[in-house]
Motif scaffolding. Structure first.
Motif, PDB file in Angstrom:
ATOM      1  N   PHE A  71       0.818  -1.218   0.000  1.00  0.00           N
ATOM      2  CA  PHE A  71       0.000   0.000   0.000  1.00  0.00           C
ATOM      3  C   PHE A  71       0.847   1.262   0.000  1.00  0.00           C
ATOM      4  N   ALA A  72       2.128   1.163   0.287  1.00  0.00           N
ATOM      5  CA  ALA A  72       3.027   2.313   0.205  1.00  0.00           C
ATOM      6  C   ALA A  72       3.499   2.553  -1.226  1.00  0.00           C
ATOM      7  N   ASP A  73       3.283   1.562  -2.104  1.00  0.00           N
ATOM      8  CA  ASP A  73       3.723   1.677  -3.490  1.00  0.00           C
ATOM      9  C   ASP A  73       2.820   2.669  -4.249  1.00  0.00           C
ATOM     10  N   PRO A  74       3.402   3.555  -5.041  1.00  0.00           N
ATOM     11  CA  PRO A  74       2.607   4.536  -5.789  1.00  0.00           C
ATOM     12  C   PRO A  74       1.574   3.906  -6.733  1.00  0.00           C
ATOM     13  N   ILE A  75       1.767   2.676  -7.114  1.00  0.00           N
ATOM     14  CA  ILE A  75       0.814   2.037  -8.028  1.00  0.00           C
ATOM     15  C   ILE A  75      -0.578   1.915  -7.393  1.00  0.00           C
ATOM     16  N   LEU A  76      -0.640   1.956  -6.052  1.00  0.00           N
ATOM     17  CA  LEU A  76      -1.931   1.875  -5.366  1.00  0.00           C
ATOM     18  C   LEU A  76      -2.427   3.239  -4.886  1.00  0.00           C
ATOM     19  N   ARG A  77      -1.845   4.298  -5.433  1.00  0.00           N
ATOM     20  CA  ARG A  77      -2.316   5.645  -5.092  1.00  0.00           C
ATOM     21  C   ARG A  77      -3.806   5.728  -5.422  1.00  0.00           C
ATOM     22  N   GLY A  78      -4.569   6.249  -4.497  1.00  0.00           N
ATOM     23  CA  GLY A  78      -6.009   6.369  -4.710  1.00  0.00           C
ATOM     24  C   GLY A  78      -6.811   5.262  -4.057  1.00  0.00           C
ATOM     25  N   TRP A  79      -6.107   4.296  -3.449  1.00  0.00           N
ATOM     26  CA  TRP A  79      -6.771   3.169  -2.798  1.00  0.00           C
ATOM     27  C   TRP A  79      -6.243   3.022  -1.381  1.00  0.00           C
ATOM     28  N   THR A  80      -7.102   2.573  -0.482  1.00  0.00           N
ATOM     29  CA  THR A  80      -6.700   2.387   0.898  1.00  0.00           C
ATOM     30  C   THR A  80      -7.180   1.037   1.428  1.00  0.00           C
TER      31      THR A  80
END
Length: 88
Positions: A71-80
């Motif tokens: 979840f720290a990876d930018p690929i999951l930006r916008g998701w929590t």
């Protein structure tokens, strides 16, 4: 040690594009897991509900570290990770 599964609910956090598909977030998350992890996915109400199982004998601390790192990876930006345990 045995094998434990982890249930994650992944939802938009408002930082990503409106209407982003939870299926895409699930694929991105799964792509960040180390080899040997298994998954089951469902997509209720605009979220992704994932049951993730690491390789046998993976310590809980290691599993949570892998998940938090994903979840720290930018690929999951916008998701929590909405049901993240306290302290993880």
């Amino acid at each position: 040690m045995s094998t434990t599964s982890y249930h994650l609910v992944v939802a938009p956090d408002g930082r990503g594009p409106e209407g982003a598909a939870p299926e895409l977030a699930a694929v991105r998350l799964i792509s960040l897991l180390p080899p040997g992890w298994h998954y089951e996915a469902a997509y209720p109400s605009g979220t992704a509900s994932l049951r993730l199982t690491p390789p046998r004998n993976t310590p809980a601390g290691t599993a949570y570290s892998v998940l938090a790192g994903a979840f720290a990876d930018p690929i999951l930006r916008g998701w929590t990770w909405t049901n993240r345990p306290a302290g993880v």
